[in-house]
Design a protein around this motif. Structure first.
Motif, PDB file in Angstrom:
ATOM      1  N   ARG A  30      -0.625   2.465 -18.638  1.00  0.00           N
ATOM      2  CA  ARG A  30       0.471   1.992 -19.482  1.00  0.00           C
ATOM      3  C   ARG A  30       1.763   2.762 -19.293  1.00  0.00           C
ATOM      4  O   ARG A  30       2.858   2.222 -19.432  1.00  0.00           O
ATOM      5  N   LEU A  31       1.654   4.036 -18.990  1.00  0.00           N
ATOM      6  CA  LEU A  31       2.848   4.863 -18.836  1.00  0.00           C
ATOM      7  C   LEU A  31       3.380   4.857 -17.406  1.00  0.00           C
ATOM      8  O   LEU A  31       4.385   5.519 -17.120  1.00  0.00           O
ATOM      9  N   VAL A  32       2.710   4.123 -16.518  1.00  0.00           N
ATOM     10  CA  VAL A  32       3.134   4.065 -15.123  1.00  0.00           C
ATOM     11  C   VAL A  32       4.269   3.053 -14.975  1.00  0.00           C
ATOM     12  O   VAL A  32       4.183   1.931 -15.479  1.00  0.00           O
ATOM     13  N   ARG A  33       5.295   3.443 -14.273  1.00  0.00           N
ATOM     14  CA  ARG A  33       6.424   2.535 -14.037  1.00  0.00           C
ATOM     15  C   ARG A  33       6.099   1.621 -12.859  1.00  0.00           C
ATOM     16  O   ARG A  33       5.806   2.092 -11.754  1.00  0.00           O
ATOM     17  N   LYS A  58     -12.783   1.560  -9.592  1.00  0.00           N
ATOM     18  CA  LYS A  58     -11.944   2.752  -9.757  1.00  0.00           C
ATOM     19  C   LYS A  58     -10.746   2.705  -8.821  1.00  0.00           C
ATOM     20  O   LYS A  58      -9.620   3.058  -9.204  1.00  0.00           O
ATOM     21  N   VAL A  59     -10.975   2.300  -7.576  1.00  0.00           N
ATOM     22  CA  VAL A  59      -9.870   2.204  -6.627  1.00  0.00           C
ATOM     23  C   VAL A  59      -8.833   1.200  -7.120  1.00  0.00           C
ATOM     24  O   VAL A  59      -7.623   1.467  -7.141  1.00  0.00           O
ATOM     25  N   LEU A  60      -9.300   0.018  -7.540  1.00  0.00           N
ATOM     26  CA  LEU A  60      -8.379  -1.044  -7.972  1.00  0.00           C
ATOM     27  C   LEU A  60      -7.687  -0.710  -9.300  1.00  0.00           C
ATOM     28  O   LEU A  60      -6.642  -1.276  -9.605  1.00  0.00           O
ATOM     29  N   ALA A  61      -8.285   0.200 -10.076  1.00  0.00           N
ATOM     30  CA  ALA A  61      -7.695   0.592 -11.358  1.00  0.00           C
ATOM     31  C   ALA A  61      -6.773   1.789 -11.234  1.00  0.00           C
ATOM     32  O   ALA A  61      -6.193   2.229 -12.238  1.00  0.00           O
ATOM     33  N   TYR A  66      -1.612  -0.164  -9.667  1.00  0.00           N
ATOM     34  CA  TYR A  66      -0.852  -0.830 -10.726  1.00  0.00           C
ATOM     35  C   TYR A  66       0.647  -0.747 -10.460  1.00  0.00           C
ATOM     36  O   TYR A  66       1.374  -1.735 -10.618  1.00  0.00           O
ATOM     37  N   ARG A  67       1.097   0.413 -10.026  1.00  0.00           N
ATOM     38  CA  ARG A  67       2.526   0.585  -9.740  1.00  0.00           C
ATOM     39  C   ARG A  67       2.998  -0.395  -8.672  1.00  0.00           C
ATOM     40  O   ARG A  67       4.126  -0.915  -8.726  1.00  0.00           O
ATOM     41  N   ALA A  68       2.128  -0.687  -7.689  1.00  0.00           N
ATOM     42  CA  ALA A  68       2.515  -1.531  -6.566  1.00  0.00           C
ATOM     43  C   ALA A  68       2.277  -3.017  -6.812  1.00  0.00           C
ATOM     44  O   ALA A  68       2.658  -3.843  -5.985  1.00  0.00           O
ATOM     45  N   THR A  69       1.634  -3.357  -7.935  1.00  0.00           N
ATOM     46  CA  THR A  69       1.303  -4.764  -8.175  1.00  0.00           C
ATOM     47  C   THR A  69       1.661  -5.255  -9.579  1.00  0.00           C
ATOM     48  O   THR A  69       1.871  -6.457  -9.776  1.00  0.00           O
ATOM     49  N   GLY A  70       1.636  -4.363 -10.567  1.00  0.00           N
ATOM     50  CA  GLY A  70       1.786  -4.788 -11.951  1.00  0.00           C
ATOM     51  C   GLY A  70       0.541  -5.457 -12.489  1.00  0.00           C
ATOM     52  O   GLY A  70       0.568  -6.050 -13.578  1.00  0.00           O
ATOM     53  N   LEU A  71      -0.575  -5.342 -11.759  1.00  0.00           N
ATOM     54  CA  LEU A  71      -1.843  -5.944 -12.179  1.00  0.00           C
ATOM     55  C   LEU A  71      -2.750  -4.854 -12.747  1.00  0.00           C
ATOM     56  O   LEU A  71      -3.092  -3.904 -12.042  1.00  0.00           O
ATOM     57  N   ARG A  72      -3.135  -4.986 -14.001  1.00  0.00           N
ATOM     58  CA  ARG A  72      -4.060  -4.019 -14.591  1.00  0.00           C
ATOM     59  C   ARG A  72      -5.478  -4.560 -14.504  1.00  0.00           C
ATOM     60  O   ARG A  72      -5.713  -5.767 -14.474  1.00  0.00           O
ATOM     61  N   THR A  73      -6.453  -3.669 -14.448  1.00  0.00           N
ATOM     62  CA  THR A  73      -7.841  -4.110 -14.358  1.00  0.00           C
ATOM     63  C   THR A  73      -8.327  -4.618 -15.707  1.00  0.00           C
ATOM     64  O   THR A  73      -7.870  -4.173 -16.772  1.00  0.00           O
ATOM     65  N   TYR A  74      -9.261  -5.546 -15.633  1.00  0.00           N
ATOM     66  CA  TYR A  74      -9.825  -6.165 -16.832  1.00  0.00           C
ATOM     67  C   TYR A  74     -11.329  -6.269 -16.637  1.00  0.00           C
ATOM     68  O   TYR A  74     -11.803  -6.827 -15.641  1.00  0.00           O
ATOM     69  N   ALA A  75     -12.094  -5.734 -17.579  1.00  0.00           N
ATOM     70  CA  ALA A  75     -13.562  -5.785 -17.534  1.00  0.00           C
ATOM     71  C   ALA A  75     -14.057  -6.773 -18.580  1.00  0.00           C
ATOM     72  O   ALA A  75     -13.816  -6.585 -19.768  1.00  0.00           O
ATOM     73  N   TYR A  76     -14.742  -7.806 -18.110  1.00  0.00           N
ATOM     74  CA  TYR A  76     -15.244  -8.812 -19.053  1.00  0.00           C
ATOM     75  C   TYR A  76     -16.581  -8.407 -19.672  1.00  0.00           C
ATOM     76  O   TYR A  76     -16.877  -8.773 -20.812  1.00  0.00           O
TER      77      TYR A  76
END
Length: 292
Positions: A30-33, A58-61, A66-76
């Motif tokens: 969340r604090l990552v720009r 872990k790698v994808l999270a 996140y900084r390079a994509t704006g995509l956060r991980t989601y665990a269902y």
């Protein structure tokens, strides 16, 4: 970090409820720009169990992703109601899309279930294949020793059953259990799934001599635009040595990161286990590219 401290930290992680761990992983960025936002609405990391799923998550999270994509991980999985858990691969179905701008990781699902999932365009999917014999061996050791069972009564019952058996009979039990759970069908279903939107990659390649090149394909496919040096740093942070405190091949049967190598099934498949595997799965290993 010393091996003793790593082991202590792993034990602490094992007692943290999955929902809490998932929330922490999703909120740590969340604090990552964000320097760039991907046009992808979702990325789906699909797999079966024992294919390095939590390692890949872990790698994808990682905050750099996140900084390079704006995509956060989601665990269902931690969000599933109790009645929808432990239904097997064919029982995992979703009627509504996942939240947008997320990397859904990991998804233990067969191809039929994934194709039925509503997916906003554009999206990308990754499926991680692994030798089903290594999957069976890894699942056996995880179920008998390393996987936490505090919040999983079903697995605790399975552990008690397995611990009453010798290894050979335990592996035969495991093969039949995975067949009933739909794992072998899931592997077979994804075998011909590769397309412009779906990348099928082998777990063995992600840890092999050409792992850097294989991970480049994964990151490119998922629209993760990092420089070569940033990618090397990313993978180094999540290397087997860094996470376990051991070199690949040095076994710790009680660790979730047990051995870190491919082909370990050869050390555990007796003739009786091999016969049971063929009886249950037929030519699955060869069909998906893993000859004897």
């Amino acid at each position: 970090m010393s091996a003793e401290r790593l082991l202590r930290n792993q034990r602490l992680r094992n007692i943290v409820p999955p929902r809490v761990k998932a929330a922490f992983a999703e909120n740590r960025v969340r604090l990552v720009r964000v320097s760039r936002r991907s046009e992808l609405r979702n990325v789906y990391h699909c797999c079966v169990h024992k294919t390095g799923s939590q390692w890949i998550r872990k790698v994808l999270a990682d905050p750099d992703v996140y900084r390079a994509t704006g995509l956060r991980t989601y665990a269902y999985a931690p969000r599933l109601p109790e009645e929808r858990k432990n239904l097997g691969y064919s029982g995992l179905r979703f009627d509504t899309p996942f939240p947008r701008h997320t990397i859904v990781s990991p998804m233990y699902i067969d191809l039929e279930g994934f194709e039925a999932l509503p997916k906003p365009e554009p999206w990308r999917a990754l499926f991680v294949m692994r030798d089903p014999r290594d999957v069976a061996v890894s699942w056996y050791f995880s179920s008998t020793r390393s996987h936490p069972t505090r919040t999983n009564q079903s697995l605790q019952r399975t552990r008690e059953q397995l611990r009453a058996l010798e290894e050979e009979q335990g592996l035969i039990f495991t093969i039949r259990r995975l067949q009933d759970y739909g794992l072998f069908h899931a592997l077979r279903s994804w075998n011909q799934a590769a397309s412009e939107d779906v990348l099928v990659v082998r777990y063995e390649d992600l840890i092999g001599d050409d792992a850097g090149e294989r991970w480049d394909r994964v990151l490119d496919h998922c629209d993760v635009r990092l420089t070569p040096s940033e990618r090397r740093s990313l993978l180094q942070r999540y290397s087997f040595e860094r996470l376990s405190g051991r070199a690949p091949g040095q076994e710790d049967p009680g660790s979730k990161l047990r051995k870190g190598v491919a082909g370990d099934w050869r050390n555990h498949f007796t003739p009786a286990v091999a016969e049971a595997f063929v009886e249950v799965t037929s030519d699955l290993a060869a069909e998906i590219g893993y000859p004897a």
